[in-house]
Design a protein around this motif. Structure first.
Motif, PDB file in Angstrom:
ATOM      1  N   LEU A  22       0.796  -1.230   0.000  1.00 20.62           N
ATOM      2  CA  LEU A  22       0.000   0.000   0.000  1.00 20.62           C
ATOM      3  C   LEU A  22       0.833   1.287   0.000  1.00 20.62           C
ATOM      4  N   PRO A  23       1.918   1.378   0.788  1.00 21.43           N
ATOM      5  CA  PRO A  23       2.699   2.620   0.724  1.00 21.43           C
ATOM      6  C   PRO A  23       3.184   2.959  -0.683  1.00 21.43           C
ATOM      7  N   MET A  24       3.600   1.959  -1.435  1.00 28.44           N
ATOM      8  CA  MET A  24       4.045   2.212  -2.806  1.00 28.44           C
ATOM      9  C   MET A  24       2.870   2.436  -3.739  1.00 28.44           C
ATOM     10  N   LEU A  25       1.789   1.690  -3.550  1.00 25.69           N
ATOM     11  CA  LEU A  25       0.620   1.855  -4.404  1.00 25.69           C
ATOM     12  C   LEU A  25       0.027   3.258  -4.270  1.00 25.69           C
ATOM     13  N   LYS A  26       0.002   3.778  -3.058  1.00 23.97           N
ATOM     14  CA  LYS A  26      -0.551   5.112  -2.831  1.00 23.97           C
ATOM     15  C   LYS A  26       0.296   6.203  -3.480  1.00 23.97           C
ATOM     16  N   ALA A  27       1.580   5.955  -3.613  1.00 23.95           N
ATOM     17  CA  ALA A  27       2.478   6.952  -4.193  1.00 23.95           C
ATOM     18  C   ALA A  27       2.630   6.806  -5.702  1.00 23.95           C
ATOM     19  N   ALA A  28       2.078   5.744  -6.291  1.00 23.93           N
ATOM     20  CA  ALA A  28       2.268   5.471  -7.712  1.00 23.93           C
ATOM     21  C   ALA A  28       1.446   6.411  -8.588  1.00 23.93           C
ATOM     22  N   ASP A  29       1.953   6.662  -9.776  1.00 22.21           N
ATOM     23  CA  ASP A  29       1.195   7.438 -10.766  1.00 22.21           C
ATOM     24  C   ASP A  29       0.131   6.576 -11.423  1.00 22.21           C
ATOM     25  N   GLN A  30       0.422   5.290 -11.576  1.00 24.47           N
ATOM     26  CA  GLN A  30      -0.525   4.388 -12.224  1.00 24.47           C
ATOM     27  C   GLN A  30      -0.411   3.001 -11.615  1.00 24.47           C
ATOM     28  N   VAL A  31      -1.556   2.406 -11.296  1.00 23.38           N
ATOM     29  CA  VAL A  31      -1.609   1.038 -10.778  1.00 23.38           C
ATOM     30  C   VAL A  31      -2.505   0.222 -11.698  1.00 23.38           C
ATOM     31  N   ASP A  32      -1.961  -0.875 -12.190  1.00 19.77           N
ATOM     32  CA  ASP A  32      -2.676  -1.735 -13.132  1.00 19.77           C
ATOM     33  C   ASP A  32      -2.922  -3.084 -12.471  1.00 19.77           C
ATOM     34  N   ILE A  33      -4.179  -3.386 -12.167  1.00 23.12           N
ATOM     35  CA  ILE A  33      -4.548  -4.675 -11.579  1.00 23.12           C
ATOM     36  C   ILE A  33      -4.710  -5.670 -12.720  1.00 23.12           C
ATOM     37  N   VAL A  34      -3.831  -6.654 -12.759  1.00 21.87           N
ATOM     38  CA  VAL A  34      -3.786  -7.600 -13.880  1.00 21.87           C
ATOM     39  C   VAL A  34      -4.414  -8.922 -13.452  1.00 21.87           C
ATOM     40  N   ILE A  35      -5.435  -9.334 -14.191  1.00 20.45           N
ATOM     41  CA  ILE A  35      -6.143 -10.586 -13.905  1.00 20.45           C
ATOM     42  C   ILE A  35      -6.018 -11.484 -15.132  1.00 20.45           C
ATOM     43  N   VAL A  36      -5.436 -12.661 -14.924  1.00 18.97           N
ATOM     44  CA  VAL A  36      -5.216 -13.592 -16.025  1.00 18.97           C
ATOM     45  C   VAL A  36      -6.279 -14.684 -15.982  1.00 18.97           C
ATOM     46  N   ASP A  37      -7.107 -14.745 -17.028  1.00 14.54           N
ATOM     47  CA  ASP A  37      -8.152 -15.767 -17.152  1.00 14.54           C
ATOM     48  C   ASP A  37      -8.957 -15.939 -15.862  1.00 14.54           C
ATOM     49  N   PRO A  38      -9.739 -14.936 -15.457  1.00 15.74           N
ATOM     50  CA  PRO A  38     -10.541 -15.089 -14.233  1.00 15.74           C
ATOM     51  C   PRO A  38     -11.565 -16.215 -14.398  1.00 15.74           C
TER      52      PRO A  38
END
Length: 279
Positions: free
Chosen positions: A176-192
C-alpha cells in the motif's frame, strides 16, 4: 503508513552491491532506517561428519563462516559510512539448517526486506533460503531485485497480479505505501474463473478498496496466451512499461513449487523488474 524499517541480508559478496544500493535509495526516499545483516553460513551440518569426529572440525567450519560474515560486514560498513541515512549492521553465523529461524527473527520486525533475485548463474542456495525465510518465518514483504537492480522510476507504474487468493491480498496490503504513491496502478487478472466470486466484476471490490486509500487503479483482464502465468505477467509488465510488480508468493507449497514449478518460483527466475512479494 510507510516503510520505516528496511532490512537486507547479505550472504554472498557478489550480490552485496545491488541490494545495498537499493536499500540506500529506498531509505533516503522514505526517511527510513536500513539494517544490513551479514551472514556467514556453515554448510557442513554436524550430522554429515562421521561419528567421533573431533570438535576442532566443527570449530573450523564455524570460524570460517564467522570470518566470512565479518568480512562482509566490514565491506558494508565502508559503503554505508559515506551515506547520510540512518543505518545499522551486524554479522551473524548460522548453519544452513538454522538459517530460516535466524533470518525470520530479524525479518519479522522489518517493514520491507530487500533481496537480490535468488535464482540465476552464480547464485548460492543461501539466497533462496533467505527469501523464503523472510516470507514464511518472518512474515515480511520481500522486494526481490532483478539483475539490473532498482530502476530510477521504481513505483511510478505498478502492475498488481490479482487472482483472488489470500497471498495476493496480503501482498497488496503490504504494498500500500508504494501503491498510494504510484502514478498508475494496473490490476492484472489472467483468465478469471467464470464461476468465481468476482465473475461479474473482476477486480471490482479490490479497486474499490484501493480507491478508498487514494490509489488510482485500473483493471486489465487478459488471456493466458503463454504456457505460464508468470510469462503472461512479465510480458504485460514490459508492454505497459511497469517498473514494479506486486504478487502473492507461494500459493502452492514450497516443496511442490521446488519439484513441479509454479508462478512464484518461475517469476523469481525470469523477472526483469522488481517484484514485491508477500505470503
Amino acid at each position: 503508513m510507510a516503510y520505516k524499517s528496511l532490512m537486507t541480508f547479505v550472504t554472498d559478496p557478489a550480490t552485496v552491491t545491488p541490494a545495498l544500493e537499493a536499500g540506500i535509495s529506498l531509505a533516503r526516499r522514505g526517511d527510513a532506517h536500513l539494517d544490513v545483516c551479514c551472514l556467514g553460513v556453515d554448510h557442513t551440518q554436524p550430522g554429515y561428519f562421521y561419528a567421533g569426529a573431533p570438535a576442532m572440525i566443527y570449530q573450523e567450519t564455524l570460524d570460517r563462516a564467522r570470518a566470512e560474515a565479518e568480512a562482509l560486514e566490514a565491506a558494508v560498513r565502508k559503503r554505508l559510512e559515506r551515506e547520510d541515512i540512518r543505518w545499522g549492521t551486524e554479522s551473524a553465523v548460522a548453519q544452513i539448517g538454522g538459517l530460516a529461524s535466524l533470518v525470520g527473527l530479524r525479518a519479522r520486525f522489518s517493514d520491507l526486506v530487500i533481496q537480490p533475485k535468488p535464482y540465476g548463474e552464480g547464485r548460492s542456495p543461501d539466497a533462496e533460503a533467505v527469501v523464503e525465510a523472510a516470507l514464511f518465518e518472518g512474515q515480511a514483504p520481500v522486494l526481490v531485485l532483478p539483475e539490473g537492480g532498482l530502476p530510477a522510476t521504481l513505483g511510478k507504474r505498478i502492475a498488481v497480479a490479482w487472482n483472488q487468493s489470500d497471498e495476493a491480498l496480503a501482498a497488496i496490503r503490504r504494498a500500500l505505501p508504494m501503491l498510494k504513491a504510484a502514478d498508475q496502478v494496473d490490476i492484472v487478472i489472467v483468465d478469471p474463473p467464470s464461476q468465481g466470486p468476482e465473475r461479474s466484476d473482476p477486480g471490482g471490490m479490490l479497486t474499490q478498496m484501493l480507491a478508498r486509500h487514494g490509489v488510482r487503479a485500473e483493471v486489465s483482464v487478459i488471456a493466458k496466451t503463454l504456457p505460464r502465468v508468470s510469462d503472461v505477467l512479465c510480458r504485460h509488465a514490459r508492454e505497459h512499461d511497469a517498473d514494479m510488480l506486486v504478487m502473492g508468493a507461494y500459493g502452492h507449497s514450497r516443496f511442490r513449487e521446488a519439484i513441479l514449478g509454479g508462478a512464484t518460483r518461475h517469476m523469481l527466475e525470469i523477472a526483469s523488474v522488481p517484484v514485491l512479494m508477500a505470503h
